[in-house]
Design an enzyme around this catalytic site. Structure first.
Site, PDB file in Angstrom:
ATOM      1  N   ASP A  99       0.740  -1.286   0.147  1.00 26.43           N
ATOM      2  CA  ASP A  99       0.085   0.180  -0.025  1.00 26.43           C
ATOM      3  C   ASP A  99       0.904   1.175  -0.052  1.00 26.43           C
ATOM      4  O   ASP A  99       1.937   1.132   0.393  1.00 26.43           O
ATOM      5  CB  ASP A  99      -0.973   0.027   1.269  1.00 26.43           C
ATOM      6  N   GLU A 151       0.339  -1.468   5.430  1.00 34.04           N
ATOM      7  CA  GLU A 151       1.237  -0.808   6.445  1.00 34.04           C
ATOM      8  C   GLU A 151       1.048   0.582   7.085  1.00 34.04           C
ATOM      9  O   GLU A 151       1.324   0.805   8.063  1.00 34.04           O
ATOM     10  CB  GLU A 151       2.493  -1.080   5.793  1.00 34.04           C
TER      11      GLU A 151
END
Length: 487
Positions: A79, A146
């Site tokens: 991400d 994350e």
């Protein structure tokens, strides 16, 4: 512009980065990038699978002659932080990142670039797709979410990974080797209030702060940058104290891990005080611009009269409690580490503030490399917000990564860096939230290290990745893989 990016050296890394950046990949919306990464592994004929939380794992056997070396986990997160300038028209859910070259830097047009951690992911892809690199058995671990909760790392079960060494490719200065990092916890305050009706003759104003640099709420927290939420609260506090300016709406910041760059408030004031308020507003803003002229040269503060006045505002007492609580809430560095020179131990970022339709929401991210200090600051924030009558919750807590200065793989990296660069690397612990500490809870015997190319302005539209540094990083990674110790 992706064709130009694909011609940069090392071409394998930049080509994979361009492919990755064509896939929308906001945190918590990783379906498309998960499918992209699984298809990538399967097209290479490599063992590819998801775990229960949807991390992607791809395994590649050792190259001939490297079978007796320790297996290596190459790790990065899929991400990216989504931030854009207010005047940039862009849909992160549907569009790929629009990149361009600016001297030695790759940038994005008005948005975050996604080099955090896209360049690390692209380097892992380049290793997986390579046919001429020497390496031991590789497990590529691509974690999800994350940036907004470390969800992938927190939910990776023990026993899935077989590697003995983990190389995290999420550090953002190419002369650093990270051996430790901060943990974090989200502190959220919520309160309700009954709106009051504005007197008919009042006038409305839009107060705006923009042009701040923003940046990573861990790596940049020590730089003394402006926080739009704190600056707006300072102005609202003065306006309320001196002229009974009443708050109708407030929207500041967007992401918990980004220093807020912009804030806008809608307020009302009695015409009786309007002229004096505007005169003092000019004085207040001049003072703030003077204070921040060195670190925030693009800062803009404006006050614009509205054509129509809002009809609802916060009650006097609720606004008083809110502004005082936010003024008292700590933002920035709380404590420097007594053990590592120049390392921020504990900090807080007042990341997002919303006041609208009878609801107050304040979101903070508190970080520390010391768990007790992290919770000390979290409790201090809780106390400030509970005094205004808010409900305060802690969530998303994750541990720090305790440094291991006796790491075997650290010695390998130090020797290679010295050989390649003719200088010693900086062995550091960082104030960002790397996933190593979390992964280490279920893999306590895995030798972990973190490094990466130089990336500046992460978590802001000023994010940029150094082209020459990426070449340096790739050469470093290639020789590390060829030099992994025997089992």
């Amino acid at each position: 512009m992706s064709d130009i990016i694909r011609q940069l050296a090392p071409q394998a890394v930049w080509t994979h980065f361009a492919d990755l950046n064509a896939v929308p990949r906001p945190s918590k919306k990783e379906d498309r990038v998960i499918a992209f990464m699984k298809d990538f592994g399967q097209q290479l004929g490599l063992e590819t699978f998801e775990d229960d939380i949807r991390n992607v794992i791809i395994r590649k056997p050792a190259t001939p002659g490297m079978e007796n070396r320790k297996a290596v986990v190459l790790q990065g997160h899929l991400d990216m932080v989504h931030q854009k300038n207010n005047d940039t028209v862009f849909d992160f859910d549907t569009q790929g990142i629009d990149m361009y070259v600016d001297g030695d830097w790759v940038r994005a047009k008005g948005t975050t670039l996604g080099a955090d951690n896209g360049l690390g992911v692209a380097a892992i892809m380049a290793v997986l797709s390579s046919t001429d690199l020497a390496h031991p058995a590789i497990e590529a671990l691509f974690t999800i979410d994350e940036e907004t909760g470390m969800t992938g790392a927190l939910n990776l079960k023990g026993g899935i990974l077989q590697g003995q060494i983990l190389l995290n490719l999420d550090t953002e200065e190419d002369d650093e080797i990270d051996i430790g990092c901060a943990g974090g916890v989200d502190v959220t305050a919520e309160a309700l209030y009954d709106e009051e009706t504005v007197e008919p003759h009042f006038v409305g104003y839009a107060l705006t702060i923009k042009g701040l640099q923003g940046g990573h709420s861990g790596m940049d927290i020590h730089k003394g940058l402006g926080n739009a939420n704190k600056l707006m609260n300072r102005l609202l506090f003065l306006a309320f104290e001196d002229f009974d300016v009443r708050l109708s709406q407030l929207h500041g910041g967007s992401l918990r891990n980004a220093i807020p760059r912009e804030s806008e408030a809608i307020v009302v004031i009695s015409p009786t005080f309007e002229e004096a308020f505007l005169a003092d507003w000019d004085q207040w803003t001049t003072e703030i611009l003077q204070e921040y002229k060195t670190v925030e040269p693009q800062l803009q503060i404006s006050c614009t009269r509205l054509d129509s006045c809002p009809t609802q505002v916060m009650p006097n007492l609720a606004q008083q409690h809110f502004l005082r609580a936010l003024y008292a809430a700590h933002n920035g560095v709380y404590r420097m580490s007594p053990d590592f020179d120049g390392l921020v131990e504990t900090s807080n970022n007042i990341a997002k503030v919303t006041v609208e339709s009878g609801r107050v929401l304040v979101q903070c991210l508190t970080r520390s490399s010391v768990e007790t200090s992290k919770m000390d600051l979290a409790q201090a924030l809780r106390s400030a917000f509970e005094l205004m009558g808010a409900e305060v919750s802690f969530s998303g807590s994750y541990p720090g990564w305790t440094p291991n200065p006796n790491s075997e793989i650290l010695e390998v990296l130090k020797a290679i860096y010295q050989k390649q660069q003719g200088a010693e690397p900086r062995v550091v612990a960082c104030h960002a939230g790397l996933e190593c500490g979390i992964l280490g809870t279920n893999y306590p015997h895995m030798d972990m290290i973190s490094f990466g190319p130089t990336i500046h302005g992460a978590h802001s539209p000023d994010e940029r990745a150094s082209i020459s540094s990426t070449q340096k990083f790739w050469s470093f990674l290639v020789e590390i893989l060829a030099s992994i110790p025997s089992k």
